[in-house]
Design a protein around this motif. Structure first.
Motif, PDB file in Angstrom:
ATOM      1  N   GLU A 273      49.543  46.485  35.330  1.00 45.25           N
ATOM      2  CA  GLU A 273      48.296  45.931  35.882  1.00 45.25           C
ATOM      3  C   GLU A 273      48.180  44.449  35.564  1.00 45.25           C
ATOM      4  O   GLU A 273      47.829  43.633  36.419  1.00 45.25           O
ATOM      5  CB  GLU A 273      47.112  46.704  35.310  1.00 45.25           C
ATOM      6  CG  GLU A 273      45.766  46.326  35.907  1.00 45.25           C
ATOM      7  CD  GLU A 273      45.598  46.874  37.316  1.00 45.25           C
ATOM      8  OE1 GLU A 273      44.884  46.246  38.103  1.00 45.25           O
ATOM      9  OE2 GLU A 273      46.192  47.917  37.619  1.00 45.25           O
TER      10      GLU A 273
ATOM     11  N   ARG B 142      41.877  42.728  45.702  1.00 44.25           N
ATOM     12  CA  ARG B 142      41.710  42.516  44.268  1.00 44.25           C
ATOM     13  C   ARG B 142      41.807  41.028  43.960  1.00 44.25           C
ATOM     14  O   ARG B 142      42.863  40.422  44.104  1.00 44.25           O
ATOM     15  CB  ARG B 142      42.784  43.269  43.484  1.00 44.25           C
ATOM     16  CG  ARG B 142      42.712  44.771  43.632  1.00 44.25           C
ATOM     17  CD  ARG B 142      43.720  45.455  42.728  1.00 44.25           C
ATOM     18  NE  ARG B 142      43.644  46.904  42.833  1.00 44.25           N
ATOM     19  CZ  ARG B 142      44.336  47.742  42.090  1.00 44.25           C
ATOM     20  NH1 ARG B 142      45.164  47.260  41.174  1.00 44.25           N
ATOM     21  NH2 ARG B 142      44.217  49.041  42.242  1.00 44.25           N
TER      22      ARG B 142
ATOM     23  N   HIS C  13      41.419  38.702  40.865  1.00 52.53           N
ATOM     24  CA  HIS C  13      41.320  38.795  39.412  1.00 52.53           C
ATOM     25  C   HIS C  13      40.739  37.543  38.771  1.00 52.53           C
ATOM     26  O   HIS C  13      40.320  37.592  37.615  1.00 52.53           O
ATOM     27  CB  HIS C  13      42.718  39.065  38.825  1.00 52.53           C
ATOM     28  CG  HIS C  13      43.316  40.355  39.292  1.00 52.53           C
ATOM     29  ND1 HIS C  13      42.991  41.567  38.735  1.00 52.53           N
ATOM     30  CD2 HIS C  13      44.209  40.626  40.299  1.00 52.53           C
ATOM     31  CE1 HIS C  13      43.671  42.525  39.339  1.00 52.53           C
ATOM     32  NE2 HIS C  13      44.415  41.989  40.298  1.00 52.53           N
TER      33      HIS C  13
ATOM     34  N   ARG D 269      38.037  34.476  37.977  1.00 52.73           N
ATOM     35  CA  ARG D 269      36.584  34.251  38.016  1.00 52.73           C
ATOM     36  C   ARG D 269      36.258  33.073  38.911  1.00 52.73           C
ATOM     37  O   ARG D 269      35.214  33.031  39.552  1.00 52.73           O
ATOM     38  CB  ARG D 269      36.073  33.996  36.605  1.00 52.73           C
ATOM     39  CG  ARG D 269      36.239  35.177  35.656  1.00 52.73           C
ATOM     40  CD  ARG D 269      35.239  36.282  35.988  1.00 52.73           C
ATOM     41  NE  ARG D 269      33.890  35.853  35.718  1.00 52.73           N
ATOM     42  CZ  ARG D 269      33.282  35.943  34.546  1.00 52.73           C
ATOM     43  NH1 ARG D 269      33.944  36.486  33.535  1.00 52.73           N
ATOM     44  NH2 ARG D 269      32.057  35.535  34.374  1.00 52.73           N
TER      45      ARG D 269
ATOM     46  N   ASN E 286      37.991  33.323  27.658  1.00 58.78           N
ATOM     47  CA  ASN E 286      38.764  33.191  28.879  1.00 58.78           C
ATOM     48  C   ASN E 286      39.886  32.189  28.661  1.00 58.78           C
ATOM     49  O   ASN E 286      39.991  31.570  27.603  1.00 58.78           O
ATOM     50  CB  ASN E 286      37.869  32.784  30.048  1.00 58.78           C
ATOM     51  CG  ASN E 286      37.329  31.374  29.868  1.00 58.78           C
ATOM     52  OD1 ASN E 286      37.433  30.785  28.800  1.00 58.78           O
ATOM     53  ND2 ASN E 286      36.754  30.825  30.918  1.00 58.78           N
TER      54      ASN E 286
ATOM     55  N   THR F 167      39.692  35.926  32.721  1.00 57.30           N
ATOM     56  CA  THR F 167      39.213  36.611  31.521  1.00 57.30           C
ATOM     57  C   THR F 167      39.976  37.928  31.400  1.00 57.30           C
ATOM     58  O   THR F 167      40.438  38.492  32.406  1.00 57.30           O
ATOM     59  CB  THR F 167      37.703  36.898  31.595  1.00 57.30           C
ATOM     60  OG1 THR F 167      37.474  37.799  32.681  1.00 57.30           O
ATOM     61  CG2 THR F 167      36.913  35.619  31.795  1.00 57.30           C
TER      62      THR F 167
ATOM     63  N   GLU G 254      38.865  40.808  30.879  1.00 55.27           N
ATOM     64  CA  GLU G 254      38.175  41.862  31.628  1.00 55.27           C
ATOM     65  C   GLU G 254      38.457  41.769  33.121  1.00 55.27           C
ATOM     66  O   GLU G 254      38.586  42.786  33.812  1.00 55.27           O
ATOM     67  CB  GLU G 254      36.671  41.790  31.364  1.00 55.27           C
ATOM     68  CG  GLU G 254      36.254  42.193  29.969  1.00 55.27           C
ATOM     69  CD  GLU G 254      36.513  41.087  28.945  1.00 55.27           C
ATOM     70  OE1 GLU G 254      36.942  39.990  29.360  1.00 55.27           O
ATOM     71  OE2 GLU G 254      36.330  41.334  27.742  1.00 55.27           O
ATOM     72  N   SER G 255      38.546  40.517  33.639  1.00 55.41           N
ATOM     73  CA  SER G 255      38.821  40.387  35.075  1.00 55.41           C
ATOM     74  C   SER G 255      40.242  40.818  35.407  1.00 55.41           C
ATOM     75  O   SER G 255      40.499  41.367  36.477  1.00 55.41           O
ATOM     76  CB  SER G 255      38.584  38.945  35.514  1.00 55.41           C
ATOM     77  OG  SER G 255      39.542  38.071  34.925  1.00 55.41           O
TER      78      SER G 255
ATOM     79  N   GLY H 222      40.169  44.558  35.506  1.00 54.43           N
ATOM     80  CA  GLY H 222      38.970  45.103  36.157  1.00 54.43           C
ATOM     81  C   GLY H 222      39.262  46.264  37.077  1.00 54.43           C
ATOM     82  O   GLY H 222      38.371  47.073  37.357  1.00 54.43           O
ATOM     83  N   TYR H 223      40.508  46.383  37.542  1.00 52.11           N
ATOM     84  CA  TYR H 223      40.866  47.465  38.461  1.00 52.11           C
ATOM     85  C   TYR H 223      41.675  48.560  37.762  1.00 52.11           C
ATOM     86  O   TYR H 223      42.231  49.440  38.424  1.00 52.11           O
ATOM     87  CB  TYR H 223      41.674  46.902  39.632  1.00 52.11           C
ATOM     88  CG  TYR H 223      40.908  45.892  40.438  1.00 52.11           C
ATOM     89  CD1 TYR H 223      40.015  46.292  41.433  1.00 52.11           C
ATOM     90  CD2 TYR H 223      41.071  44.530  40.190  1.00 52.11           C
ATOM     91  CE1 TYR H 223      39.303  45.362  42.163  1.00 52.11           C
ATOM     92  CE2 TYR H 223      40.372  43.595  40.922  1.00 52.11           C
ATOM     93  CZ  TYR H 223      39.480  44.007  41.905  1.00 52.11           C
ATOM     94  OH  TYR H 223      38.778  43.084  42.614  1.00 52.11           O
ATOM     95  N   HIS H 224      41.736  48.486  36.442  1.00 51.21           N
ATOM     96  CA  HIS H 224      42.508  49.483  35.693  1.00 51.21           C
ATOM     97  C   HIS H 224      41.780  50.832  35.684  1.00 51.21           C
ATOM     98  O   HIS H 224      40.602  50.910  35.364  1.00 51.21           O
ATOM     99  CB  HIS H 224      42.723  49.010  34.257  1.00 51.21           C
ATOM    100  CG  HIS H 224      43.387  50.039  33.378  1.00 51.21           C
ATOM    101  ND1 HIS H 224      44.713  50.376  33.484  1.00 51.21           N
ATOM    102  CD2 HIS H 224      42.872  50.823  32.383  1.00 51.21           C
ATOM    103  CE1 HIS H 224      45.001  51.301  32.601  1.00 51.21           C
ATOM    104  NE2 HIS H 224      43.910  51.589  31.922  1.00 51.21           N
TER     105      HIS H 224
ATOM    106  N   LEU I   3      40.342  48.793  26.572  1.00 49.99           N
ATOM    107  CA  LEU I   3      40.266  49.321  27.934  1.00 49.99           C
ATOM    108  C   LEU I   3      39.420  50.576  28.028  1.00 49.99           C
ATOM    109  O   LEU I   3      39.180  51.068  29.129  1.00 49.99           O
ATOM    110  CB  LEU I   3      41.679  49.616  28.452  1.00 49.99           C
ATOM    111  CG  LEU I   3      42.611  48.408  28.550  1.00 49.99           C
ATOM    112  CD1 LEU I   3      43.939  48.808  29.171  1.00 49.99           C
ATOM    113  CD2 LEU I   3      41.972  47.290  29.352  1.00 49.99           C
TER     114      LEU I   3
END
Length: 737
Positions: free
Chosen positions: A53, A96, A98, A100, A203, A231, A233-234, A237-239, A264
C-alpha cells in the motif's frame, strides 16, 4: 535362549499412563504451535499488504508529480488556472489521491521579494477567478532566498498553504535544494503542518524539480519545485485490514529524520498479545529517494483459536483409548507369537550348529587324511630303508641312509608347513630390508626354476622395511614360485613386484579371510601367465591338502602355509586369477619403522667343534640320545637327564656345567622355563637355551616369557644348527656374557 525368556510381563499401567499424558501434552503443544505459526503467517501477509500500500501510494504521487512537471516544462506560461487544469488532467481517472496538497514552489534569489509581489499582482485576476485567498508570504522573510508556495491544489487546502515560504523551514528547504541540485526527486524529514507551526511533526514533503521558460514576456517564473505534502494517515487511508484479529503498526523512515509511526488499527491495543516484533522490509526505492519500512504485529485472541488444541487433545485421548484396548486384546497373541519365534530360533540354531560341526569334521577329516597319507609315505620310506640297511653292503647302505634322511626331512618340512598353516610356526622376525631379501630370493629362484621360464623382479624405490622372519619369507616366495612354475607347465613368464601400499577403512577385502587392519603394508605380488584357476578352485586354494595336481606332485600345503606365515606376521595373502589369463598371489606384510635388527644365531652348515660341559634335559629319551650323540661327536661332554626335577637335583648336588639345554614341556614338576630361570638366578656362570617340539607351548604363561628371554630352537633341530648354537652359548658363558 529358552522359550521362557520371551514370556515377559505386560507393560505396567503407570508407564502407559505416563506415556499417555506426555502424548496428550505433546499433541496440545503441537496444535498451539500450529495456530501460532498460522497467525504469524497471517501477520506477515498483513505486513506485506501494508508495505505494498505504501509503495503504491508513493509511486502514484511520484508518477503524477512527474507528469505535472513534464507538462509545466512544455508550457510557455503557467498561471493559477493553468496549474489547476494540469492538476485535474493528471488526476483524471485516479480514485486514490494520497497527497494532502500539491504546490508550485519557484526559487527566488536573495532580494527578490519585489519580483514575487509583481508576479502576484500580475496574477491577481487569475487568483480571484480560482478562489485563492489573499496572498501573503509567511513567515515574513526580510533577507535570503524565497521559495513561496504560489499555486496549490486542491482548492480545499489552500488556506494556510498559499504563500508559505519553504526557505523558512530547514527540512523543506534542504529537500528542495537537493532536488534542484540533483534534478531528481527528494523527500524532506518529518515537519509540522505549515498552517499550524506549533503542531508536532506529522507530515513530510515530496519535492520534484521543474523548469519553465517564463510566464508572459514581462514576468518570467524562475525554476523551482513541485511539492506534495504527505501524511502517514493519507498514505494508508485506503488500507483495508485482511485479518481483523491482527493489529498492525508500521514505522516509516523519511528524509533521514526521526521515523514516523503509524497505528493501522487504532483503539485495539488492549488485550493483545505480541505476535511479531519489528520486521524490517526492503526500503522502497524511487528515483532520488529511499524510504525504509518497518512493521510489527499483535494478536487479539479469539475463541476459535482454541479449537485446534482442544480438538488435538480430544483426538489424542480417543486414539490412546483405542490403542489401550487393542494392546489388551493382542497381548496374548504377541506372547504366543514370541514363544513360537523363540522355539524357531532355537531349532535354527541347533541346525546351524549341526551343519557347522559337520563342516568342521569334514575339514578335520581332510586334514587328518592328508597328514596320514603324507606321513605314511614318509614313514614307509624311513622304515623300509632302515630294514634294508640290516643286510645291505656298504655302498648300498650309504644310499639307504641318504633316502631315509631325505624322507625324515620331508616329514620335518611337512610339520613346519602344518604349523605355519596353524600360525604356530616358531618365527624369528627381524627388521628386514625387503628389497634386498627379494633380490636374494630372485637369485635363488633362478637356480630352482627352469630356464624356459622368464623370471623378472622389481622393487619400488624407497620400499619400506618389514618386521618378519627372513626364512619364512623366502619359503613363502619359494612356494608361490613353485606353484607358478607348475601352472606355467615349464614355459612362460613370471613377475615378482614389491610395492608400498596403504590400506584404509574404506578398502573392502575380497573375501572374509582377507580381513586386514588399516595401515602401511609392503605388497609382494607373484604373477604368472599360466592356466589360471576357476572360481571353485580359487575358493578352495587355501584349504590344507587341497591340490589340483597328481597326488605324487604335491601335498597341497604350499598356499595354506604361505597364508599361515602371512597371518602370523600380521598380514595376509590374496589370490587373483582368471582361467586362461594367469594368476597373481599377493603377499601383504605390515611395514615397520627402521630399527637395528636383533642379533640372531648364525645357522652355519659347517662343523663346529670344541670342548665344554652340557646339561641336557629331555623327557623323550630317543630324542635325548640323538642330541647327546650329536654333541659328543662335536667334542662336548654331555649329561642327559629325563626331567627338570632331575636336572635341578644334579645342579644342587654340586655338579657344574657350561650350558643348559632344556625342553620346554617335560614330565615332573619343574618345566623348562622354570628350570632356566633357576639356573639363571642360582648359577650365573651357565648359559641357557631351550628346544621345543611344538611351538604352541610358548604362547601361554611362563612359556611366553621364556620365548622372549631365551633362544628357542624348534624340533627337529638340524645337527649343524644345534652345534653352532651350542658353541656360541658356551663362548658367551666363558666370556662372562
Amino acid at each position: 535362549m529358552t522359550v521362557e525368556t520371551w514370556d515377559r510381563a505386560p507393560r505396567s499401567s503407570q508407564m502407559y499412563w505416563l506415556f499417555a499424558i506426555l502424548f496428550v501434552m505433546g499433541m496440545a503443544i503441537t496444535a498451539i504451535l500450529y495456530v501460532w505459526h498460522e497467525r504469524r503467517v497471517e501477520a506477515l501477509v498483513e505486513m506485506e499488504a501494508a508495505y505494498g500500500e505504501l509503495e503504491l501510494a508513493l509511486s502514484s504521487v511520484a508518477l503524477r508529480m512527474s507528469a505535472m512537471a513534464s507538462i509545466i516544462e512544455r508550457t510557455d506560461g503557467v498561471t493559477p488556472s493553468d496549474f489547476a487544469a494540469i492538476y485535474e488532467e493528471t488526476s483524471e481517472g485516479i480514485s486514490r489521491r494520497h497527497e494532502r496538497a500539491i504546490a508550485l514552489v519557484p526559487y527566488f534569489d536573495d532580494g527578490a521579494a519585489g519580483d514575487v509581489d509583481r508576479l502576484v499582482d500580475d496574477w491577481a485576476p487569475a487568483y480571484r477567478a480560482a478562489g485563492y485567498p489573499a496572498f501573503e508570504i509567511f513567515p515574513p522573510n526580510e533577507s535570503g532566498p524565497l521559495m513561496p508556495a504560489l499555486m496549490v491544489e486542491p482548492a480545499a487546502v489552500r488556506d494556510g498553504v498559499v504563500g508559505f515560504d519553504f526557505a523558512s523551514s530547514a527540512p523543506r528547504f534542504s529537500a528542495a535544494r537537493r532536488a534542484l541540485e540533483s534534478g531528481a526527486m527528494a523527500l524532506s524529514a518529518p515537519v509540522a503542518l505549515s498552517e499550524d507551526q506549533s503542531a508536532a511533526p506529522a507530515n513530510f514533503v515530496l519535492v520534484l524539480p521543474y523548469a519553465v521558460p517564463g510566464s508572459g514576456a514581462d514576468m518570467p517564473v524562475p525554476a523551482g519545485v513541485i511539492g506534495a505534502r504527505l501524511t502517514p494517515e493519507s498514505l494508508f487511508g485506503y488500507h483495508v485490514p485482511l485479518f481483523d484479529h491482527i493489529d498492525l503498526a508500521v514505522t516509516i523512515g523519511v528524509g533521514g529524520g526521526a521515523p514516523l509511526g503509524v497505528d493501522l488499527d487504532p483503539g485495539s491495543a488492549t488485550g493483545v498479545i505480541p505476535l511479531l516484533a519489528e520486521r524490517r522490509f526492503d526500503a522502497i526505492e524511487l528515483p532520488g529517494i529511499r524510504v525504509p519500512f518497518y512493521a510489527s504485529a499483535s494478536l487479539r485472541p479469539r475463541l476459535i483459536d482454541l479449537f485446534p488444541p482442544v480438538f488435538a487433545v480430544a483426538l489424542s485421548i480417543l486414539l490412546l483409548t483405542l490403542i489401550a484396548r487393542q494392546m489388551g486384546m493382542r497381548h496374548r497373541q504377541r506372547i504366543a507369537l514370541e514363544r513360537a519365534l523363540a522355539r524357531k530360533e532355537i531349532e535354527l540354531r541347533a541346525v546351524e550348529e549341526t551343519r557347522s560341526r559337520a563342516v568342521r569334521l569334514e575339514a578335520l577329516g581332510r586334514l587328518v587324511g592328508g597328514v596320514a597319507h603324507d606321513f605314511n609315505n614318509i614313514l614307509s620310506v624311513v622304515m623300509g630303508n632302515l630294514e634294508l640297511m640290516a643286510n645291505a653292503s656298504s655302498p648300498e647302505r650309504r644310499q639307504l641312509e641318504t633316502d631315509a634322511l631325505a624322507a625324515a626331512k620331508r616329514g620335518a618340512y611337512l610339520t613346519k608347513q602344518l604349523l605355519s598353516y596353524g600360525r604356530r610356526s616358531h618365527l624369528r622376525p627381524v627388521d628386514l630390508d625387503v628389497a634386498a631379501a627379494l633380490r636374494e630370493a630372485t637369485h635363488m629362484l633362478r637356480r630352482v626354476l627352469p630356464e624356459s621360464i622368464d623370471l623378472t623382479a622389481r622393487s619400488e624405490p624407497g620400499l619400506w622395511h618389514c618386521l618378519v622372519d627372513p626364512d619364512g619369507l623366502q619359503n613363502a616366495l619359494l612356494n608361490l614360485a613353485l606353484n607358478a612354475r607348475d601352472a606355467l607347465g615349464g614355459r612362460g613368464s613370471m613377475q615378482i613386484e614389491a610395492t608400498n601400499l596403504r590400506i584404509t577403512d574404506d578398502d573392502s577385502p575380497a573375501r572374509p579371510r582377507d580381513e586386514i587392519a588399516p595401515g602401511r603394508y609392503v605388497s609382494i605380488a607373484v604373477t604368472d601367465d599360466g592356466a589360471g584357476m576357476d572360481a571353485a578352485t580359487l575358493d578352495r586354494a587355501f584349504d590344507p591338502f587341497f591340490t589340483t595336481k597328481h597326488m605324487t606332485d604335491g601335498s597341497g600345503m604350499g598356499l595354506p602355509s604361505v597364508l599361515g606365515f602371512c597371518k602370523q606376521s600380521g598380514g595376509t595373502c590374496r589370490l587373483f586369477s582368471e582361467p586362461g589369463v594367469g594368476t597373481t598371489a599377493q603377499i601383504l606384510l605390515p611395514a615397520a619403522e627402521r630399527a637395528p635388527a636383533r642379533a640372531e644365531p648364525a645357522s652355519v652348515p659347517g662343523e663346529s667343534t670344541g670342548g665344554g660341559t652340557i646339561l641336557l634335559a629331555e623327557d623323550e629319551q630317543a630324542v635325548g640320545r640323538v642330541m647327546k650323540r650329536q654333541l659328543e661327536q662335536a667334542g662336548f661332554a654331555v649329561t642327559l637327564v629325563p626331567s627338570g626335577d632331575e636336572a635341578l637335583a644334579v645342579l644342587e648336588g654340586g655338579a657344574r656345567f657350561d650350558l643348559l639345554i632344556t625342553d620346554i614341556v617335560m614330565g615332573g614338576n619343574v618345566q623348562g622355563p622354570e628350570l632356566a630361570g633357576r639356573v639363571e638366578r642360582d648359577f650365573p656362570g651357565m648359559s641357557v637355551f631351550l628346544v621345543s617340539g611344538y611351538p604352541r607351548e610358548t604362547s601361554v604363561g611362563a612359556n611366553r616369557d621364556a620365548l622372549a628371554r631365551y633362544t628357542v630352537l624348534a624340533k627337529p633341530v638340524p645337527r649343524a644348527v644345534l652345534i653352532a648354537e651350542t658353541r656360541a652359548a658356551i663362548d658367551r658363558a666363558h666370556a662372562g656374557l
